[in-house]
Design an enzyme around this catalytic site. Structure first.
Site, PDB file in Angstrom:
ATOM      1  N   GLU A 174     -14.497  12.115   4.705  1.00 24.69           N
ATOM      2  CA  GLU A 174     -13.266  11.646   4.059  1.00 24.69           C
ATOM      3  C   GLU A 174     -12.040  12.418   4.563  1.00 24.69           C
ATOM      4  O   GLU A 174     -10.976  11.842   4.777  1.00 24.69           O
ATOM      5  CB  GLU A 174     -13.407  11.786   2.535  1.00 24.69           C
ATOM      6  N   THR A 200     -11.563   0.227  -0.375  1.00 22.83           N
ATOM      7  CA  THR A 200     -11.469   0.999   0.859  1.00 22.83           C
ATOM      8  C   THR A 200     -12.546   0.585   1.847  1.00 22.83           C
ATOM      9  O   THR A 200     -12.295   0.446   3.038  1.00 22.83           O
ATOM     10  CB  THR A 200     -11.591   2.499   0.537  1.00 22.83           C
ATOM     11  N   HIS A 221     -16.782  15.283   3.359  1.00 25.46           N
ATOM     12  CA  HIS A 221     -16.226  15.854   4.565  1.00 25.46           C
ATOM     13  C   HIS A 221     -15.713  14.806   5.540  1.00 25.46           C
ATOM     14  O   HIS A 221     -14.595  14.917   6.020  1.00 25.46           O
ATOM     15  CB  HIS A 221     -17.136  16.867   5.252  1.00 25.46           C
ATOM     16  N   TYR A 242     -11.567  13.561   7.427  1.00 25.68           N
ATOM     17  CA  TYR A 242     -11.184  13.045   8.748  1.00 25.68           C
ATOM     18  C   TYR A 242     -10.726  11.607   8.675  1.00 25.68           C
ATOM     19  O   TYR A 242      -9.958  11.157   9.526  1.00 25.68           O
ATOM     20  CB  TYR A 242     -12.329  13.253   9.743  1.00 25.68           C
ATOM     21  N   THR A 281     -11.598  -2.505   3.525  1.00 27.87           N
ATOM     22  CA  THR A 281     -10.581  -2.210   4.541  1.00 27.87           C
ATOM     23  C   THR A 281     -11.231  -1.695   5.822  1.00 27.87           C
ATOM     24  O   THR A 281     -10.864  -2.103   6.927  1.00 27.87           O
ATOM     25  CB  THR A 281      -9.598  -1.150   4.007  1.00 27.87           C
ATOM     26  N   THR A 319      -7.627  -1.354  -4.862  1.00 27.34           N
ATOM     27  CA  THR A 319      -7.113   0.022  -4.861  1.00 27.34           C
ATOM     28  C   THR A 319      -6.105   0.192  -5.995  1.00 27.34           C
ATOM     29  O   THR A 319      -6.111   1.200  -6.713  1.00 27.34           O
ATOM     30  CB  THR A 319      -6.444   0.331  -3.512  1.00 27.34           C
ATOM     31  N   PHE A 377      -5.489  19.090 -13.507  1.00 30.62           N
ATOM     32  CA  PHE A 377      -5.897  19.384 -12.120  1.00 30.62           C
ATOM     33  C   PHE A 377      -6.916  18.387 -11.603  1.00 30.62           C
ATOM     34  O   PHE A 377      -6.947  18.091 -10.409  1.00 30.62           O
ATOM     35  CB  PHE A 377      -6.328  20.854 -11.940  1.00 30.62           C
ATOM     36  N   THR A 383     -11.327  -5.963  13.297  1.00 37.20           N
ATOM     37  CA  THR A 383     -10.053  -6.303  13.935  1.00 37.20           C
ATOM     38  C   THR A 383      -9.903  -5.589  15.275  1.00 37.20           C
ATOM     39  O   THR A 383      -9.586  -6.215  16.295  1.00 37.20           O
ATOM     40  CB  THR A 383      -8.881  -5.897  13.017  1.00 37.20           C
ATOM     41  N   ASN A 416      -8.224  -8.528   2.963  1.00 34.49           N
ATOM     42  CA  ASN A 416      -7.272  -7.418   3.019  1.00 34.49           C
ATOM     43  C   ASN A 416      -6.481  -7.337   1.716  1.00 34.49           C
ATOM     44  O   ASN A 416      -6.277  -6.249   1.160  1.00 34.49           O
ATOM     45  CB  ASN A 416      -6.330  -7.674   4.200  1.00 34.49           C
ATOM     46  N   SER A 421      -8.787  12.552  27.124  1.00 34.42           N
ATOM     47  CA  SER A 421      -9.246  13.671  26.313  1.00 34.42           C
ATOM     48  C   SER A 421      -9.021  13.399  24.837  1.00 34.42           C
ATOM     49  O   SER A 421      -9.834  13.754  23.989  1.00 34.42           O
ATOM     50  CB  SER A 421      -8.482  14.941  26.678  1.00 34.42           C
ATOM     51  N   ASN A 424      -2.312  -0.848   8.125  1.00 33.66           N
ATOM     52  CA  ASN A 424      -2.099  -2.270   7.918  1.00 33.66           C
ATOM     53  C   ASN A 424      -0.833  -2.749   8.603  1.00 33.66           C
ATOM     54  O   ASN A 424      -0.824  -3.784   9.255  1.00 33.66           O
ATOM     55  CB  ASN A 424      -1.987  -2.548   6.416  1.00 33.66           C
ATOM     56  N   ARG A 452       3.331  10.780  -9.050  1.00 34.83           N
ATOM     57  CA  ARG A 452       2.506  11.102 -10.220  1.00 34.83           C
ATOM     58  C   ARG A 452       1.706  12.381  -9.952  1.00 34.83           C
ATOM     59  O   ARG A 452       1.689  13.302 -10.753  1.00 34.83           O
ATOM     60  CB  ARG A 452       1.571   9.927 -10.537  1.00 34.83           C
ATOM     61  N   LYS A 509      -6.501  18.452  20.903  1.00 37.53           N
ATOM     62  CA  LYS A 509      -5.396  17.561  20.540  1.00 37.53           C
ATOM     63  C   LYS A 509      -4.064  18.308  20.497  1.00 37.53           C
ATOM     64  O   LYS A 509      -3.058  17.836  21.013  1.00 37.53           O
ATOM     65  CB  LYS A 509      -5.687  16.918  19.178  1.00 37.53           C
ATOM     66  N   THR A 525      -9.876  19.431  17.549  1.00 38.13           N
ATOM     67  CA  THR A 525      -8.488  19.499  17.097  1.00 38.13           C
ATOM     68  C   THR A 525      -7.663  20.382  18.021  1.00 38.13           C
ATOM     69  O   THR A 525      -6.500  20.092  18.285  1.00 38.13           O
ATOM     70  CB  THR A 525      -8.394  20.017  15.652  1.00 38.13           C
ATOM     71  N   ASP A 548       1.872  16.305 -11.641  1.00 39.85           N
ATOM     72  CA  ASP A 548       0.720  17.112 -12.075  1.00 39.85           C
ATOM     73  C   ASP A 548       0.773  18.501 -11.443  1.00 39.85           C
ATOM     74  O   ASP A 548       0.507  19.505 -12.105  1.00 39.85           O
ATOM     75  CB  ASP A 548      -0.592  16.435 -11.662  1.00 39.85           C
ATOM     76  N   TYR A 562       0.842  -1.204   0.000  1.00 43.87           N
ATOM     77  CA  TYR A 562       0.000   0.000   0.000  1.00 43.87           C
ATOM     78  C   TYR A 562       0.875   1.252   0.000  1.00 43.87           C
ATOM     79  O   TYR A 562       0.665   2.197  -0.760  1.00 43.87           O
ATOM     80  CB  TYR A 562      -0.870   0.040   1.257  1.00 43.87           C
ATOM     81  N   HIS A 571      -5.755  26.726   1.758  1.00 40.44           N
ATOM     82  CA  HIS A 571      -6.227  26.177   3.037  1.00 40.44           C
ATOM     83  C   HIS A 571      -6.217  24.656   3.041  1.00 40.44           C
ATOM     84  O   HIS A 571      -5.681  24.027   3.945  1.00 40.44           O
ATOM     85  CB  HIS A 571      -7.633  26.668   3.379  1.00 40.44           C
ATOM     86  N   PHE A 572      -6.816  24.044   2.025  1.00 40.69           N
ATOM     87  CA  PHE A 572      -6.911  22.576   2.158  1.00 40.69           C
ATOM     88  C   PHE A 572      -5.589  21.891   1.881  1.00 40.69           C
ATOM     89  O   PHE A 572      -5.336  20.811   2.410  1.00 40.69           O
ATOM     90  CB  PHE A 572      -8.094  21.977   1.391  1.00 40.69           C
ATOM     91  N   HIS A 573      -4.694  22.551   1.108  1.00 35.99           N
ATOM     92  CA  HIS A 573      -3.350  21.987   1.023  1.00 35.99           C
ATOM     93  C   HIS A 573      -2.619  22.151   2.357  1.00 35.99           C
ATOM     94  O   HIS A 573      -1.841  21.286   2.750  1.00 35.99           O
ATOM     95  CB  HIS A 573      -2.564  22.641  -0.110  1.00 35.99           C
ATOM     96  N   SER A 576      -8.668  -5.957  -0.934  1.00 39.78           N
ATOM     97  CA  SER A 576      -8.765  -4.501  -0.786  1.00 39.78           C
ATOM     98  C   SER A 576      -7.596  -3.819  -1.468  1.00 39.78           C
ATOM     99  O   SER A 576      -7.767  -2.879  -2.238  1.00 39.78           O
ATOM    100  CB  SER A 576      -8.732  -4.104   0.686  1.00 39.78           C
ATOM    101  N   MET A 630       0.852  22.195 -13.177  1.00 39.28           N
ATOM    102  CA  MET A 630      -0.124  23.255 -12.939  1.00 39.28           C
ATOM    103  C   MET A 630       0.554  24.559 -12.573  1.00 39.28           C
ATOM    104  O   MET A 630       0.235  25.614 -13.111  1.00 39.28           O
ATOM    105  CB  MET A 630      -1.077  22.846 -11.816  1.00 39.28           C
ATOM    106  N   ASP A 676      -2.757 -11.140  12.926  1.00 35.52           N
ATOM    107  CA  ASP A 676      -3.145 -10.601  11.616  1.00 35.52           C
ATOM    108  C   ASP A 676      -4.455  -9.847  11.783  1.00 35.52           C
ATOM    109  O   ASP A 676      -4.994  -9.773  12.882  1.00 35.52           O
ATOM    110  CB  ASP A 676      -3.288 -11.716  10.564  1.00 35.52           C
ATOM    111  N   SER A 735       0.543  11.320  17.790  1.00 36.44           N
ATOM    112  CA  SER A 735       0.476  10.972  19.208  1.00 36.44           C
ATOM    113  C   SER A 735       1.562   9.975  19.568  1.00 36.44           C
ATOM    114  O   SER A 735       2.256  10.129  20.580  1.00 36.44           O
ATOM    115  CB  SER A 735      -0.901  10.390  19.542  1.00 36.44           C
TER     116      SER A 735
END
Lengths: 305, 668, 217
Positions: B285, B200, B283, B287, B203, B148, B102, B210, B141, B314, B123, B71, B361, B358, B75, B61, B418-420, B144, B79, B134, B298
């Site tokens: 996804e 997915t 959304h 998380y 999985t 992918t 894009f 498990t 597994n 906590s 995994n 790859r 955390k 968050t 791209d 994986y 922001h999302f990057h 899966s 861009m 396992d 952690s």
């Protein structure tokens, strides 16, 4: 009301900080969303800066503390205390939960009040009647219909400065978003639906506008200039539009609806009544997509569309 | 006979994709030829392709993820360079090509870069941390993973045969409907994502089962490691969210293939429904990706601070809190749709509430470092880089959750930045931290520290150099996905972002060199103890790399930080625990089911894209037959004799004994 | 470092020492394989139900969007649907009988019950296909309107599940025939019956939401 007052007061404090902090950024931001020329954009910028200020008050100490802790407790620092078992403290846990909760509570007030104050559907406070403009996004150009004046314009939007404008928006084909960064407030255009937006330009000027939602190959060219002009200049624009060009009826609309790229501004001398309504309720069929070379890759500037 | 397929669909007239794919094809053929000629194929087939060992699958994986990250990164380079050249000019990529680039970038990075990376680490590590041999369903597994890989393969085939979607990584209708996208690009997207999505989902099911049903004796929920907790949360999200994606893409597929009217402009279709459904998956996804990364941080921060994680309870609560609230915020992806003020405000508030989880955390990681003896190894550097970067990304995220601010920033490069900021700074930094942290566990030698640190600094600086300009140009009103632009004020910032990309590229190169150098110097970097970082969770109780059965005898867990307790006791008593009584171990046999099934899935997916119906039937039949053959086998397991188990475990024990004798520990 | 009894460590202040008092205590280690398989399959069924809820949601949104075409009230033949429902519910009963036969290791009863289940399931599918064919013949196919698209997809998706179940059923019979009542085969049969009953549950929701509410609209 009390909440509103608290938020407003703290917001003023926050703004001072944010303005100082973002001064450098602002200097380079001529023409962007931080340089508004209308009440909507200005109010939205205020909320943006207030929110940044409130969060920076938390974010900066957090970053400093993170780096500070990491540096002080480095392995080689002989002066730092080692607490190999220390992993719980009720008091710290309380603080750790409280800080984000309080900040978010505070921000929630801003979100709730701001969303209602700046609802795009809400008319602006003004002595004057708003100018009605109907907006249709086409592949790939903007059609602006002035129903009261019975004229229409492509890729050029002329409005009187200082007078509110009420936009009704729809799309002839795919989704787009109507966006004039310096006046504020973006809104989607969608086929079969009408969205509403109220904006106003405070001074005369030319403001860049474009589609903010990707709509296909001609998307980069889906831009226009919004001219905010004096009242007599607006009347002159209407009169000159009335005196030349085609009439916009169903036939010429069908012609217009076909895909085309980088269309220069032009005007229509009259508009068929209810045309916008018919487009928005699918009384006229949605605009066709790519026609040439189906099912091959469609129009592109390479092949001239 | 061949549906829509003909020679015309291969873009001979476009040199760029042709050269790129020729190079890739030659590289693949070269590797394959070498594998066959040098006689490595039987080994690969036996030990890797048909393997159902969670560690091997995890490695595969991760390898897939690293290749696809490259790859997707190429791209991104295209861009940024296109936009740097496209100020009042056409640049070198025509719109139809740029739009594919894009769309492919987003699709590949999310579905075939970030997801396999995170799932690969899950995994590799989760069964070890749970102290078991396992996952619940080892052959599933393998299925899966190969599904992918099928999706990744289909996306890359689209480079040469036909085209990829030109609609963005989420194909919003009506643009993605046949009327406006008549080519096969969207079909490639649909089938690649659909097939990988099934992988997915399987999985997710596998890991929920498990973690909830297979833990070492004595391991309660509250003595699981944080990474297991976040993996559990991510798996639960997969089970709850991916079926929505499957259904949504199925509806779009029906629209495109059979003229249904779910999202069309005509006959009552409703495009808003697509937008709502896709973000009801989309959304969570986010998380699914970032929660396991939180788990990695952690582990890493606690290990390298030589302290237990601060505020474990906590952390668990915050994880589950995020898990639940992530399903209640999807509308913030389209505040500009004209929903009323009440709706926008409610979703805006719900969104910023996630920041509480968050935030907690971040503070807990901070206090984990407090009172520690922090070692700045590469995984710890990635973690610190994450904490700083993610806080900034979180701030801009909350900003976008304020509807009036979002009206100014939506769909701009500010949003892109922001999302990057959260996906690179959160998910990717986490994945790289986990990659360097667990690499010795997987392969028995550490990665080169010097190159790793260089890669970290270059990536961090490159990230800021690329995305701070994009934040700025977003504030100037520049919209995303523009093949060219005419506004002079944007130009300098686009150039700076392009220059930042060069630094990031240097970081990527450093990362590749790190791997090559580490492999060449593996003797010097060898991890003989199985516990190179003085770890605290059970994976470090096994030798590096662990034997196929992981644990000679399942460890008995008594409380939190199970391996640390074992180690502490050994250090105090200055001896290891008594040798267990070795028993023969049953392990699942390898099976080519996953690979063969994925082969037929590839055939079927390709045939569906090109409307070659007989081949679709063939693929479906083949996949079903594969499962029946699998169901028919009589001996699912093989036995490792007790003597062999004893030999392997005694070697591990003697290494541990030596390590114990020389242990100094952190300075008190 | 001071000597501490590591078994007394409780760094997180969870309020318990060692095992036995925490939720989800894994006293015995990994669960037996039968539990694991059943549990995993339940999780799969839950995910399947989530997928169906997406289709249900789409149907609810589009139910009124007939685009000038026929509505549910004009199209649905409740008598036909009642027979379908009866067939499917009965098949669940016979599937239950097959389970009992498996528990009692009575292979002849098992084959009879499974054959009955197959016949009932197949008649359900045939009735459904007949309904679809009727609708398409009177120009009420899935391409007619958004409502019909959603209807055919939701009902058809359930139909596809039943068809897959029938295929599985035959495979199950062949497996019992070839392998006998082996442990792994029994686990697989347990999953099959869970699947078959879950299809019933979905049908009950579908019958209510689509047919009963649709016919009364």
């Amino acid at each position: 009301m009390l909440l509103r007052a608290i938020v407003r007061n703290c917001a003023v404090l926050g703004r001072v900080g944010a303005t100082t902090l973002l001064a450098g950024l602002l200097a380079g931001c001529q023409g962007g969303v931080l340089d508004p020329h209308g009440p909507v954009g200005a109010a939205q910028r205020t909320i943006l800066l207030n929110s940044v200020a409130i969060m920076l008050a938390i974010v900066i100490p957090t970053i400093v503390a993170t780096l500070g802790f990491a540096w002080w407790f480095r392995e080689t620092n002989t002066r730092a205390r080692y607490l190999p078992e220390w992993a719980y403290s009720g008091r710290i846990e309380l603080v750790v939960w409280s800080i984000p909760i309080l900040v978010i509570l505070f921000l929630s007030g801003i979100i709730w009040i701001g969303s209602h104050d700046l609802d795009p559907m809400k008319p602006l406070d003004s002595q004057q009647q708003p100018l009605e403009v109907q907006v249709v996004s086409l592949d790939w150009k903007w059609l602006f219909i002035y129903p009261e004046q019975n004229v229409a314009s492509i890729n050029r939007l002329v409005v009187p400065a200082g007078r509110p404008v009420h936009f009704s928006l729809t799309s002839a084909s795919v989704m787009n978003a109507f966006f004039v960064p310096q006046l504020g407030g973006m809104i989607y255009t969608m086929n079969g639906m009408t969205t509403q937006l109220h904006l106003q330009a405070d001074q005369q000027g030319e403001f860049y506008g474009r589609s903010a939602h990707f709509s296909g190959d001609g998307f980069p060219g889906m831009q226009f200039v919004l001219h905010a002009v004096a009242v007599d200049a607006f009347d002159a624009f209407v009169n000159s539009a009335r005196s030349q060009g085609q009439a916009l009826d169903r036939a010429s609309y069908q012609e217009l609806a076909r895909q085309s790229l980088d269309v220069p501004p032009s005007t229509y001398r009259s508009v068929e009544p209810d045309l916008f309504h018919e487009i928005a309720t699918q009384g006229v069929p949605p605009a066709p997509g790519p026609q040439a070379g189906r099912p091959e890759p469609s129009v592109s500037p390479k092949t001239g569309g | 006979m061949l549906g829509k397929l003909s020679w015309d669909v291969i873009p001979f007239d476009q040199p760029l994709p042709m050269i790129a794919s020729a190079v890739v094809a030659l590289a693949i053929l070269g590797v394959l030829a070498w594998v066959f000629l040098a006689g490595h194929f039987p080994y690969l087939w036996r030990e890797w392709i048909t393997s159902v060992d969670h560690k091997r699958i995890g490695v595969m994986y991760t390898l897939l993820a690293l290749l696809m990250l490259l790859r997707g990164f190429s791209d991104a380079v295209m861009m940024r360079s296109q936009q740097a050249l496209a100020f009042q000019a056409p640049g070198y990529l025509p719109p139809d090509h740029f739009n594919q680039v894009f769309s492919a970038h987003g699709t590949i990075m999310i579905f075939f870069g970030a997801m396999p990376f995170v799932i690969g680490l899950m995994n590799l590590v989760v069964p070890l941390q749970l102290g078991v041999r396992d996952v619940a369903f080892p052959t599933l597994n393998s299925v899966s993973f190969w599904l992918t890989a099928t999706g990744a393969l289909l996306v890359n085939i689209s480079l040469v045969i036909g085209e990829f979607a030109r609609t963005g990584w989420l194909p919003y209708p009506p643009l993605s409907e046949t009327a406006y996208s008549p080519g096969v690009g969207v079909d490639y997207y649909l089938w690649a994502v659909q097939i990988a999505g099934v992988g997915t989902l399987l999985t997710g099911i596998n890991f929920v089962t498990t973690i909830l049903k297979m833990r070492a004796p004595g391991m309660s929920y509250l003595s699981m490691s944080m990474f297991c907790w976040t993996s559990l949360a991510a798996s639960l999200l997969i089970v709850a969210a991916f079926p929505i994606l499957t259904a949504t893409l199925a509806m779009l597929t029906l629209d495109r293939y059979f003229g249904f009217h779910f999202f069309t402009n005509e006959a009552g279709g409703n495009m808003l429904m697509f937008v709502n459904l896709i973000w009801a998956w989309g959304h969570p996804e986010v998380y699914i990706l970032v929660l396991p990364a939180f788990g990695i941080f952690s582990e890493v921060i606690s290990t390298f601070s030589s302290k237990p994680l601060f505020g474990y309870r906590s952390m668990v609560a915050a994880t589950l809190f995020i898990c639940i609230v992530s399903f209640m915020v999807w509308l913030h992806h389209f505040f500009t749709m004209g929903a009323g003020a009440d709706v926008n405000a409610a979703f805006g508030i719900a969104t910023s509430i996630i920041a509480v989880g968050t935030g907690v955390k971040i503070y807990n990681w901070m206090f984990t470092m407090y009172g520690g003896r922090i070692r700045f190894a590469t995984p710890m550097l990635w973690s610190l880089g994450f904490m700083v970067t993610f806080v900034i990304g979180g701030m801009t995220g909350v900003l976008l959750a304020v509807p009036p601010a979002d009206f100014l920033l939506h769909n701009s490069l500010f949003l892109v930045a922001h999302f990057h900021n959260v996906i690179i700074g959160g998910v990717l930094f986490g994945a790289f931290a986990g990659y360097t942290y667990w690499f010795p566990k997987a392969f028995g030698f550490r990665l080169h520290e010097g190159w790793g640190k260089l890669a970290f600094w270059l990536t961090l600086i490159g990230f800021y150099a690329t995305f701070v300009p994009l934040y700025t140009v977003g504030l100037l009103g520049m919209t995303r996905r523009m093949q060219h632009f005419d506004v002079p004020a944007w130009y300098p910032w686009v150039l700076v972002a392009g220059a930042g990309m060069l630094i990031t590229t240097a970081g990527v190169v450093a990362q590749i060199i790190q791997l090559v150098v580490s492999i060449r110097q593996r003797a010097a970097l060898r991890d003989v103890t199985g516990d190179p970082w003085d770890g605290r969770s059970l994976e470090w109780a096994t030798p590096s790399p662990p034997p196929v059965f992981n644990f000679a005898a399942l460890p008995h867990v008594e409380g939190e930080e199970p391996y640390w307790s074992i180690k502490q006791r050994a250090r105090e008593q200055n001896r290891l625990r008594d040798e267990p009584e070795y028993e023969p171990i049953e392990m699942p046999r390898n099976s080519p089911t996953g690979f063969i099934c994925a082969f037929f899935a590839t055939v079927m997916g390709f045939a569906l894209i090109w409307h070659i119906w007989w081949m679709v039937a063939l693929g479906a039949l083949g996949a079903f037959a594969t499962f029946v053959v699998f169901a028919w086998r009589d001996i699912p397991e093989y036995v490792i004799p007790a003597a062999e188990v004893a030999r392997i475990d005694r070697a591990n024990r003697s290494a541990r004994r030596e390590a114990l004798a020389t242990y100094t520990g952190p300075r008190p | 470092m001071t000597a501490i009894d590591v078994r007394e460590r409780d760094p997180y202040h969870l309020g318990h020492r060692g095992h036995g008092h925490a939720p989800g205590h894994g006293d015995g280690g990994p669960a037996p394989i039968r539990i694991v398989v059943g549990y995993g399959f339940w999780i799969f069924l839950l995910s399947d139900i989530v997928m169906f809820s997406a289709f249900f949601a789409a149907y609810a949104v589009l139910a009124g969007k007939t685009a000038g075409g026929p509505s549910g009230a004009e199209l649905f033949d409740l008598r036909n649907v009642a027979i379908e429902t009866a067939a499917l519910l009965l098949s669940s009963f016979t599937c239950g009988l097959a389970s009992l036969a498996v528990t009692a290791r009575r292979s002849s009863w098992f084959y009879v019950a499974m054959a009955l289940t197959f016949v009932l399931g197949a008649s359900f599918i045939l009735l459904e296909l007949r309904e679809f064919a009727h609708m398409i013949a009177r120009d009420a196919g899935p391409t007619r309107s958004a409502f019909l698209s959603a209807f055919f997809t939701l009902v058809g998706c359930h139909g596809l599940h039943v068809t897959a179940g029938l295929l599985w059923l035959l495979t199950m019979m062949a497996q019992i025939f070839a392998k006998g009542f082996r442990d792994d085969i029994l686990r697989r049969f347990m999953c099959f019956s869970l699947f078959w009953h879950a299809l019933d549950i979905i049908w009950v929701a579908l019958f209510t939401v689509v047919y009963l509410l649709g016919a009364s609209r």
